[in-house]
Design a protein around this motif. Structure first.
Motif, PDB file in Angstrom:
ATOM      1  N   UNK A  77       3.006   5.858  -3.298  1.00 46.01           N
ATOM      2  CA  UNK A  77       4.128   6.620  -3.860  1.00 46.01           C
ATOM      3  C   UNK A  77       4.069   6.591  -5.377  1.00 46.01           C
ATOM      4  N   UNK A  78       3.862   5.411  -5.948  1.00 45.44           N
ATOM      5  CA  UNK A  78       3.828   5.281  -7.396  1.00 45.44           C
ATOM      6  C   UNK A  78       2.731   6.098  -8.048  1.00 45.44           C
ATOM      7  N   UNK A  79       1.545   6.045  -7.465  1.00 45.80           N
ATOM      8  CA  UNK A  79       0.433   6.797  -8.039  1.00 45.80           C
ATOM      9  C   UNK A  79       0.662   8.299  -7.928  1.00 45.80           C
ATOM     10  N   UNK A  80       1.340   8.734  -6.867  1.00 47.21           N
ATOM     11  CA  UNK A  80       1.634  10.157  -6.724  1.00 47.21           C
ATOM     12  C   UNK A  80       2.676  10.628  -7.739  1.00 47.21           C
ATOM     13  N   UNK A 108      -0.237  -0.253 -13.569  1.00 48.02           N
ATOM     14  CA  UNK A 108      -0.054   1.191 -13.397  1.00 48.02           C
ATOM     15  C   UNK A 108       0.931   1.778 -14.405  1.00 48.02           C
ATOM     16  N   UNK A 109       1.465   0.926 -15.287  1.00 48.22           N
ATOM     17  CA  UNK A 109       2.368   1.418 -16.321  1.00 48.22           C
ATOM     18  C   UNK A 109       3.821   1.492 -15.913  1.00 48.22           C
ATOM     19  N   UNK A 110       4.197   0.789 -14.837  1.00 45.51           N
ATOM     20  CA  UNK A 110       5.567   0.819 -14.349  1.00 45.51           C
ATOM     21  C   UNK A 110       6.322  -0.428 -14.806  1.00 45.51           C
ATOM     22  N   UNK A 119       0.805  -1.227   0.000  1.00 44.60           N
ATOM     23  CA  UNK A 119       0.000   0.000   0.000  1.00 44.60           C
ATOM     24  C   UNK A 119       0.837   1.276   0.000  1.00 44.60           C
ATOM     25  N   UNK A 120       1.932   1.287   0.772  1.00 45.00           N
ATOM     26  CA  UNK A 120       2.779   2.486   0.806  1.00 45.00           C
ATOM     27  C   UNK A 120       3.453   2.714  -0.538  1.00 45.00           C
ATOM     28  N   UNK A 139       8.542  10.801 -15.160  1.00 41.38           N
ATOM     29  CA  UNK A 139       9.743   9.995 -14.994  1.00 41.38           C
ATOM     30  C   UNK A 139       9.425   8.513 -15.174  1.00 41.38           C
ATOM     31  N   UNK A 140      10.402   7.776 -15.695  1.00 42.66           N
ATOM     32  CA  UNK A 140      10.245   6.318 -15.798  1.00 42.66           C
ATOM     33  C   UNK A 140      10.374   5.729 -14.402  1.00 42.66           C
ATOM     34  N   UNK A 141       9.443   4.847 -14.030  1.00 48.82           N
ATOM     35  CA  UNK A 141       9.405   4.296 -12.675  1.00 48.82           C
ATOM     36  C   UNK A 141       9.607   2.788 -12.732  1.00 48.82           C
TER      37      UNK A 141
END
Length: 564
Positions: A426-429, A453-455, A421-422, A435-437
């Motif tokens: 972070x990823x959604x924010x 989520x596209x990461x 969840x944490x 930036x590439x994640x």
């Protein structure tokens, strides 16, 4: 020979390899040179302290298979595309040109067609394990010549499989028709092997990795990774093919899957053990007395390999319109015979390669490996000097200005370690920042969410250096560690700091008492959950109290009280 005698020989060999490898590192050389020296000194042609050389060589063959398995894991097609057509096309052209010219040179000195082709195949390959280690240690893997060297090495590694098949077929008896039939039969069995491995590794293994029970015990994924790597080599051997072929194909099929990163990390330790034995077993093939007695021939072949490969790679890369300095520097880095050259020479020994030629090839290859650290170190500066001198003589065009910075595809990305969840918050924010994640997590379900989520997702344990390096941690802009376990978080931060000293690291501290430990480990920012929750509770309490004091009735009472 009993098991304990073999084990004692292996321990003696490894201990000597550790000592000599450490001495080489202290002298700013690569430890592989120490492994080679250990085998030469302890082997049958020097002090003869190792009696079970055949058993050690059998284990070393497993080391070669695991090395090719891990190389196959690197062959995700998106990664190959980033290297560019010049690197991949140049690598393929280099293999063909070197094979033909090497065979032609062998014919000129009196070899027949079969051994000549085998010799051409042997000198075609450079040392992936050695050169990449040196380039990474010198932080030149993302330089212009480093990127092209990597591309050519990868194409050479692809060529290992057909070259092994070629030398194996040439080593057999029979007419050219029989050789052609053997090639077709081998290709047929190889197709069957690829089909079997495809079904197993693309249908069965991903389903197994999704089982929660597999990840409840950290030992189980490690055992599964070893079974995949060694099992594919065994299956290939059982079908009459090279074990390296099965291992490479298995790695190639897994290379584009999310479990590839963790599989590579899980077998890293056993691969290191077996590859060390492999280089030591190569050293045991060396004969110091023979080397001294045939020094002119050895030095002649060494010169032919080094100069010939440098010129061939320089010429080939110039055909792809690379600057002279980059093409020549790449050639200098790859001016040696490689670890798989020994494998090919051993396959042909006693059939198409006689004892004299075998000893000459082994001795010359070892010498080129000893020269490699100096060639890699001199490559950028020497290539510039040579091109400037040639340009003054009007033999080549003047040196061009080159961009030696890492490509944008490998820099400026963000890494999230832990996608619970944490991590998801972070990823959604960060998703809208452009930036590439990259996300690292051991849970396959978390990787599914990350991909949704596209990461970029890697199933892996961030406490393994291989996992962090494969995720591009060294070129990341920032890393966010969200794992709740404080000891895992601290060990991860320390490992990140050792690999990427300059990357920004922000860490979640589940408990206040561990916050200082994370800062000591190297975190730039620590989000202390207990302090953060305490502050939020206080804010919420103040808000509730403010709501109560701002009640209308209370407000009137307050006004009359203040009016009095």
């Amino acid at each position: 020979m009993d098991l304990w005698s073999v084990l004692f020989d292996i321990l003696t060999l490894l201990l000597t390899a550790i000592i000599l490898g450490g001495i080489c590192e202290r002298l700013k050389q690569n430890a592989i040179l120490g492994y080679l020296a250990a085998g030469t000194l302890l082997g049958p042609n020097a002090f003869r302290l190792i009696d079970s050389s055949d058993q050690v060589s059998a284990l070393a063959e497993l080391g070669v298979s695991l090395l090719l398995f891990t190389i196959g894991l690197e062959f995700a097609w998106p990664k190959l595309k980033k290297l560019g057509f010049a690197a991949l096309g140049g690598g393929g052209a280099q293999v063909i040109v070197t094979l033909l010219l090497g065979a032609g040179g062998a014919l000129i000195v009196g070899q027949e067609i079969r051994p000549a082709l085998a010799i051409g195949a042997i000198i075609t390959l450079s040392s992936t394990a050695f050169v990449l280690r040196l380039l990474i240690a010198r932080t030149e893997i993302e330089s212009s010549h480093g990127r092209y060297a990597l591309g050519i090495l990868l194409m050479q590694d692809i060529a290992v499989v057909p070259l092994v098949l070629l030398v194996t077929v040439l080593s057999g008896d029979g007419s050219l028709g029989q050789v052609g039939f053997d090639i077709l039969k081998t290709i047929g069995w190889a197709i069957v092997l690829v089909g079997m491995l495809y079904l197993i590794l693309n249908k069965l293994i991903p389903a197994v990795y999704k089982l929660d029970s597999l990840h409840s015990n950290r030992d189980l994924p490690i055992l599964l990774a070893i079974v995949i790597g060694l099992g594919s080599a065994w299956a290939s051997h059982k079908m009459g093919l090279s074990p390296a072929l099965g291992a490479f194909v298995a790695g190639l099929l897994l290379g584009d899957s999310p479990v590839a990163t963790q599989v590579r990390a899980d077998i890293a330790s056993i691969r290191t053990l077996l590859v060390t034995l492999f280089f030591s077993s190569i050293g045991m093939l060396g004969d110091p007395a023979w080397f001294v007695g045939n020094l002119p021939a050895v030095l002649g072949l060494v010169a032919a390999i080094v100069v010939g490969k440098v010129l061939i790679i320089w010429f080939v890369l110039r055909l792809f319109r690379l600057p002279n300095t980059t093409a020549l520097a790449t050639g200098l880095c790859l001016g040696q015979a490689g670890e798989f050259s020994f494998v090919l020479a051993t396959i042909g020994r006693g059939t198409i390669i006689d004892d004299y030629m075998f000893s000459l090839i082994i001795s010359s290859t070892i010498v080129t490996l000893f020269l490699t650290p100096y060639l890699v170190a001199l490559a950028p500066r020497a290539s510039g000097g040579i091109i400037r001198a040639l340009s003054k003589a009007k033999l080549v065009s003047p040196p061009e200005t080159e961009d030696d910075t890492p490509s944008s595809a490998t820099t400026g990305h963000l890494v999230i370690i832990g996608y619970g969840p944490a991590g998801q918050a972070v990823g959604q924010s960060l998703a809208g920042m452009g930036d590439r994640i990259t996300v690292i997590d051991l849970n396959p379900r978390s990787m599914y969410l990350a991909n949704q989520h596209g990461f970029i997702g890697h199933i892996g344990d961030a406490m393994h250096a291989d996992v962090l390096e494969h995720s591009g941690i060294a070129s990341a802009t920032a890393v966010v560690v969200t794992v709740p376990d404080p000891m895992v978080a601290r060990n991860t931060v320390e490992l990140i700091r050792s690999i990427a000293p300059d990357v920004l690291v922000i860490v979640r501290a589940r408990f206040h008492r561990y916050a200082q430990d994370l800062i000591t480990a190297g975190a730039h920012e620590v989000i202390d959950e207990e302090q953060l929750i305490g502050a939020q509770l206080a804010d919420r309490l103040r808000g509730c109290l403010h709501d109560e004091t701002s009640d209308p009735d209370d407000g009137e009472a307050s006004e009359s009280a203040s009016g009095e």
